[in-house]
Design a protein around this motif. Sequence first.
Motif, short mmCIF file in Angstrom:
data_model
loop_
_atom_site.label_atom_id
_atom_site.label_comp_id
_atom_site.label_asym_id
_atom_site.label_seq_id
_atom_site.Cartn_x
_atom_site.Cartn_y
_atom_site.Cartn_z
N UNK A 66 -3.53 -4.91 -3.78
CA UNK A 66 -4.21 -6.15 -3.70
C UNK A 66 -5.04 -6.21 -2.11
N UNK A 67 -4.48 -5.81 -1.05
CA UNK A 67 -4.93 -5.71 0.12
C UNK A 67 -6.24 -4.86 0.04
N UNK A 68 -6.24 -3.71 -0.41
CA UNK A 68 -7.43 -2.73 -0.24
C UNK A 68 -8.36 -3.39 -1.47
N UNK A 69 -8.12 -3.84 -2.28
CA UNK A 69 -9.05 -4.45 -3.15
C UNK A 69 -9.68 -5.94 -2.94
N UNK A 70 -9.00 -6.36 -1.84
CA UNK A 70 -9.26 -7.81 -1.33
C UNK A 70 -9.18 -8.88 -2.59
N UNK A 71 -7.73 -8.66 -2.99
CA UNK A 71 -7.57 -9.75 -4.02
C UNK A 71 -6.62 -10.80 -3.16
N UNK A 72 -6.69 -11.84 -3.94
CA UNK A 72 -5.59 -12.85 -3.49
C UNK A 72 -4.49 -12.42 -3.75
N UNK A 73 -3.51 -12.62 -2.90
CA UNK A 73 -2.12 -12.29 -3.32
C UNK A 73 -1.24 -13.48 -3.56
N UNK A 74 -0.98 -13.70 -4.97
CA UNK A 74 0.10 -14.91 -5.04
C UNK A 74 1.57 -14.38 -5.47
N UNK A 75 2.44 -14.88 -4.65
CA UNK A 75 3.88 -14.59 -5.03
C UNK A 75 4.58 -15.51 -5.62
N UNK A 121 5.55 15.83 -4.14
CA UNK A 121 4.43 14.80 -4.74
C UNK A 121 5.27 13.67 -4.93
N UNK A 122 4.68 12.64 -5.11
CA UNK A 122 5.09 11.38 -5.47
C UNK A 122 4.01 10.60 -6.39
N UNK A 123 4.60 9.92 -7.33
CA UNK A 123 3.82 9.27 -8.17
C UNK A 123 4.32 7.77 -8.44
N UNK A 124 3.31 6.80 -8.63
CA UNK A 124 1.84 7.07 -8.96
C UNK A 124 1.16 7.10 -7.29
N UNK A 125 0.08 8.00 -7.49
CA UNK A 125 -0.56 8.29 -6.16
C UNK A 125 -2.18 7.53 -6.58
N UNK A 126 -2.19 6.51 -5.90
CA UNK A 126 -3.43 5.72 -6.03
C UNK A 126 -4.45 5.89 -4.74
N UNK A 127 -5.79 6.21 -4.91
CA UNK A 127 -6.90 6.39 -4.19
C UNK A 127 -7.64 5.37 -4.52
N UNK A 128 -8.05 4.15 -3.35
CA UNK A 128 -9.14 3.21 -3.29
C UNK A 128 -9.96 3.50 -2.29
N UNK A 129 -10.98 3.69 -2.59
CA UNK A 129 -11.93 4.33 -1.65
C UNK A 129 -11.39 5.57 -0.59
N UNK A 130 -11.15 5.34 0.53
CA UNK A 130 -10.64 6.46 1.29
C UNK A 130 -9.09 6.33 1.27
N UNK A 131 -8.60 5.20 1.03
CA UNK A 131 -7.06 4.84 1.32
C UNK A 131 -6.37 5.44 0.12
N UNK A 132 -5.12 5.69 0.53
CA UNK A 132 -4.22 6.11 -0.65
C UNK A 132 -2.79 5.21 -0.40
N UNK A 133 -2.49 5.07 -1.78
CA UNK A 133 -1.13 4.32 -1.70
C UNK A 133 -0.27 5.16 -2.66
#
Length: 83
Positions: free
Chosen positions: A74-83, A53-65
């Motif tokens: 950001x990609x899964x949530x369709x957010x603007x990524x500003x570096x 097991x590895x943490x954090x374990x984040x589920x966004x809809x059907x995707x897991x990070x």
Amino acid sequence: MYTLSIDPWSRKTKKFFRDKNIQFEYMDYDLVGEKEQEKILEDMYKCGGSTVTAFPFVKIDEDVVVGYNPEAYSKLLRLDIQK
């Protein structure tokens, strides 16, 4: 989101979501009872987790990070990524 209360990466992940004003639910694996831990592990394995097991374990809809990965969130949530 499954996290550990003492893990700095789990804290950073929660902070990322809070800073972006994104509502989320989480469970700190180390603070719940044994039965809830078993349910969490079962859910993690069902979602493609490995035997480690590895943490954090984040589920966004059907995707897991797994792990702290603001770019993936950001990609899964369709957010603007500003570096």
